[in-house]
Design a protein around this motif. Sequence first.
Motif, PDB file in Angstrom:
ATOM      1  N   GLU A   1       4.744 -57.004-108.824  1.00  0.00           N
ATOM      2  CA  GLU A   1       4.140 -57.568-107.603  1.00  0.00           C
ATOM      3  C   GLU A   1       4.629 -56.749-106.422  1.00  0.00           C
TER       4      GLU A   1
ATOM      5  N   GLU B   1       5.037 -55.734-102.642  1.00  0.00           N
ATOM      6  CA  GLU B   1       4.961 -56.576-101.435  1.00  0.00           C
ATOM      7  C   GLU B   1       5.562 -55.854-100.229  1.00  0.00           C
TER       8      GLU B   1
ATOM      9  N   ASP C   1       8.419 -57.850-106.124  1.00  0.00           N
ATOM     10  CA  ASP C   1       8.766 -59.213-106.536  1.00  0.00           C
ATOM     11  C   ASP C   1       8.586 -59.281-108.054  1.00  0.00           C
TER      12      ASP C   1
ATOM     13  N   ILE D   1       6.711 -65.521-100.880  1.00  0.00           N
ATOM     14  CA  ILE D   1       5.482 -66.261-100.578  1.00  0.00           C
ATOM     15  C   ILE D   1       4.500 -66.034-101.720  1.00  0.00           C
TER      16      ILE D   1
ATOM     17  N   LYS E   1      11.959 -65.120-111.045  1.00  0.00           N
ATOM     18  CA  LYS E   1      11.866 -63.940-110.192  1.00  0.00           C
ATOM     19  C   LYS E   1      13.231 -63.427-109.753  1.00  0.00           C
TER      20      LYS E   1
ATOM     21  N   THR F   1       1.812 -60.756-102.761  1.00  0.00           N
ATOM     22  CA  THR F   1       1.303 -59.570-103.460  1.00  0.00           C
ATOM     23  C   THR F   1      -0.221 -59.583-103.517  1.00  0.00           C
TER      24      THR F   1
ATOM     25  N   PHE G   1       9.017 -69.838-102.180  1.00  0.00           N
ATOM     26  CA  PHE G   1      10.099 -69.963-103.162  1.00  0.00           C
ATOM     27  C   PHE G   1      11.220 -69.044-102.702  1.00  0.00           C
TER      28      PHE G   1
END
Length: 288
Positions: A126, A128, A157, A77, A176, A246, A102
Amino acid sequence: LKLANVDGRLALVRADRAIDVATASGGRLPSDPAELMASWEAIRAWEGGLADGVAGTPLGDAPLGPPVVNPSQVFGIALNYKEHADEIVADAPDRPVAPQTFTKFPSCLAGPHDDLVLPSESVDWEVELVVVIGRACNRVAAASAWSHVAGLTVGQDVSERVVQMRPPVPQFSLGKSFPGFGPIGPLLVTPDELDDPDDLELGCAVNGEVVQLGRTSQLIFSVPELIEQLSSIVTLRPGDLIFTGTPGGVGVARSPQRFLAPGDELSSWVEGIGTMVSRCTAPAPALA
Ligand code: ZN
C-alpha cells in the motif's frame, strides 16, 4: 528543505548530496535523528542561512534510516481513495462520515531501503503519502492545517491480510505492524519544496511492474481535512505520522489475489519526494 537519516545521523540534502547537520553547524545542531523535531525551528533557520556550495557526500547508496525515528503516534487512514474503497468494499460511500482511522505501532517503522521480512504468504503493498506533523495541535481548521505540517515523505503501509481481517472484527493495527511494515523515506521534504503539495503522483511497482498509480488530489479526505478531523479528537504532536491512505491496485483485491514473495523488489515513490526500494525476504527461523 530536504532531510535524511544517513546511517543514524541527520543530514541536509541538497542536489543529491548529504550535508551532515551536526558537522556543518559546528555542533550547534544535533546529529541524532531522534532530536529532529525538538530542533526543527533551529534547523530551518540554520538551513535558510546556509551558503550554497557547502561540501557534502553523494547521497547515492548511503545507508538510509527512516527520516522520523520516534513518533509518539502513527495514524493510518483506510479507504481514502475512491478506487481503493471500491476494490475493497461493496457500495463504499463516496465520502464516509469521518476518515477510517487505525494505528501502525511505531516499532514497525523501517528505513526506505531495508529488507522487508515476510512473516507469511499474505503480505500486501500500500503505497502512501505520509505527513509529518511539525507543531503540537488540537482542533485545527483545515484552512490552516498545512502550517502544522513539518514535511512529507513516502511510506508503505505494508499489510498482512490474514491477521488484518481475522474474525470476528478486523485487526488493522496488528496486521499492519509486523517489524519492517512501515518503511518511510527516503527524504523528509517540506511542503514549500513542492509545486502543489495537494497534488502529487504516487505509485508502487513489484519487480518493475507498476501495480499502483494515483495522485494525492484524489484523496477523499485531503491532508488538511485529515489534520482537521484527527485533531478534532486527538492532540497531534511534532513528529507524529499520518499514513494518508492508498490508491487502488492492492494485491488482495486482484483476481487472482497476489501477495509479496521472497525475492520480490517493491519500489514505492511519491513525486518530488523520492523512491524507496524494499527487497522481500523470508523470515529467519523462529527462536527455539
Ligand atoms: Zn493503508
